[in-house]
Write a protein that holds these residues in place. Sequence first.
Motif, short mmCIF file in Angstrom:
data_model
loop_
_atom_site.label_atom_id
_atom_site.label_comp_id
_atom_site.label_asym_id
_atom_site.label_seq_id
_atom_site.Cartn_x
_atom_site.Cartn_y
_atom_site.Cartn_z
N ILE A 31 0.85 -1.18 0.00
CA ILE A 31 0.00 0.00 0.00
C ILE A 31 0.88 1.23 0.00
O ILE A 31 1.73 1.39 0.86
CB ILE A 31 -0.94 0.01 1.22
N PHE A 314 -8.71 4.59 -1.30
CA PHE A 314 -7.79 3.47 -1.48
C PHE A 314 -8.13 2.73 -2.76
O PHE A 314 -9.28 2.31 -2.96
CB PHE A 314 -7.86 2.55 -0.26
N VAL A 321 -3.08 5.26 -2.07
CA VAL A 321 -3.98 5.87 -1.10
C VAL A 321 -3.90 7.39 -1.24
O VAL A 321 -2.81 7.96 -1.32
CB VAL A 321 -3.61 5.48 0.35
#
Length: 659
Positions: A31, A314, A321
């Motif tokens: 992420i 997201f 993000v």
Amino acid sequence: MNLFRTIVCFLLISCSALAFAAAQALQAQQIQPAAQATMAFEHLNSKNGLSQGSVRCMVQDRRGFMWFGTQDGLHRWDGHTMKVYRSNSSSSSLAGNDIQALYEDKSGVLWIGTPNGLSKFDRATEQFTTFQNEPSNPTSLSANYVTSIVEDKAGVIWVGTYLGGLNKFDPTGNGGKGAFVIYKANPQDPSSLAGNLIMRLAVDERGDLWIATFGGTLHRMQRNTTKFVRFTNDSVVAMPRENTIEALHISRTGRIWLGRDGIGLSRFDYLPITKSGSFIPTAERVFGSGIIRALYEDRSGRLWIGTPNGLNIFDPSTGGVRTLKNNPSDPQSLINNAILCVYEDRSGTVWVGTENGVSFINPKANKFTLYRNDETNPRSVGAEEISALYEDRAGTLWVGSEYGLHRLDAKPLSGESRFTHYRSDPENPRTLSSDDVTSICESRTGTLWIGTNGGGLNRFQRSEVSGLGEFMSFKPDADIPGAISNEFVQTMLEDNTGTLWVGTASGLNRIEPGLVASGQPVFTIYRNTPTTTTKILSNNVIHALYEDHAGTLWVGTRDGLDRFDRAANKFTSFRSKPNSLQDLSNNDVLAIYEDKKGVLWIGTNGGGLNSFDRATSKFSSMTSKNGLPNDVILGIIEDAKGNLWLSTNKGLCRFNPET
């Protein structure tokens, strides 16, 4: 929910802590946090009619209305006004004012969950029917505190409660008044619910019902049975059991997303064949908080994640993000960082409920909505070349083109719009005198004046019935004293006295207030005549008219800018001079505008933009050398932030006078 968080008891974890931290670190590599970015939100708060700022739930009904649940009533927003419904002494009012859940079922019934019972809304009567717990009635609602409402694919309404378990609504029960079948936890039965405090409900694409209970257990209810399959996080790398699921969302692809009170975002991957599943945690630090109160997947597959510390967008496909937060110096940022709910309506607009109102935005909407002529659609705009725009006091937009006059009726929530057309009919003198519409103006009496090329001036008297009315035209006529000076009307203005000024290709015309609304008006004409050299118009071709804050009339002509002294009945002319930087840059004046600070701006045909200092009678000019896309300035208007918007021959330009 704050009430639930206050009673969450976290278990201390010893040997699993390191393994769990390692799993988080692994997920964090997938992420990618982005720098905080801004998006231009609009807002709803007490100024728009919200009675209370904490917006906990929302839904768009089939008619396009947005409904918001707050701690002080149910609110309906129609795009312009807010209507509030509250509980009172009437049996047909809401069960309570603290709205916890909202849902519209397939038949269009709106269901409202409160701590004081479940209500359904009858739109025809604007009344509510309420269901509450009756201790002596086993088919009544199991508990009054309603936490969640959903409908499965069979059309069954399911209601989650606080400590009352799960309820299935039977509309035929209790003599047609409605009854409930109740499902509760049974410590002796592992196929029952794990607890009676229902946090969230959701239905997947297969039609299975998913239930999150306090304590962190996720359930799947087997269809056509009364049994539940429990899923808990008891593996080494899984999340602690006691972290309550505050948000539950099932994506279009069947992926189940969970927002936990102390852990953050996790994903539950369910395998229908084996009827098993696994929990996959994400990195808490990426979302700025381990508490997630809201989850919503938009139509692009992005997940909107609401926390007490802002909003995150997201993208599961890329791991990217985007973080959005309130910025006190930016009125278009989020209205508040404490996010309680997120919802996407049918137009693609995303609505964000916070502790201090609602922010909304359409991330993919074009900044410009285009209306084009469609020969197959008689309700389209009817022309490609638009020559005049005017918004009347009722908010109706009138459009002038070379193919007549058009009225736009727009519905902001549904996005639907249609045009009504008014065109010239040579056989009917009560129609528009010419289809080539050049200018539009509304008088204080509600009369709409239409200027045309070749047809002179038209007075449109609208009737009370939408779309009806008749035109009366005024053209130059040597046999009529006080007739208009020319059949080409280029611009119009009604001043603060109610006098109508009409700029034509052959002079400036004035109609006194008493003659504006009805009858045959008498035109007083101002012209530039060869026999007079002072106190007259610079030129007979009038392009622009403007009245400033002091009531002074400014006239833009083909050969200079004129200021009219009404008391002396004379004009003062301002023109360009060779090699002078303090005079008008070009004599062909196309636009005039006074900003909020009192600065007079002049748009010219080839000389760019001019500002005029009335104290010194000096001009300053800006051209394409200063950044203008083009030196032909056709229109000027100011926005709420003090920017000037300029229409040019090479597009639209936004100009900041301060910088």
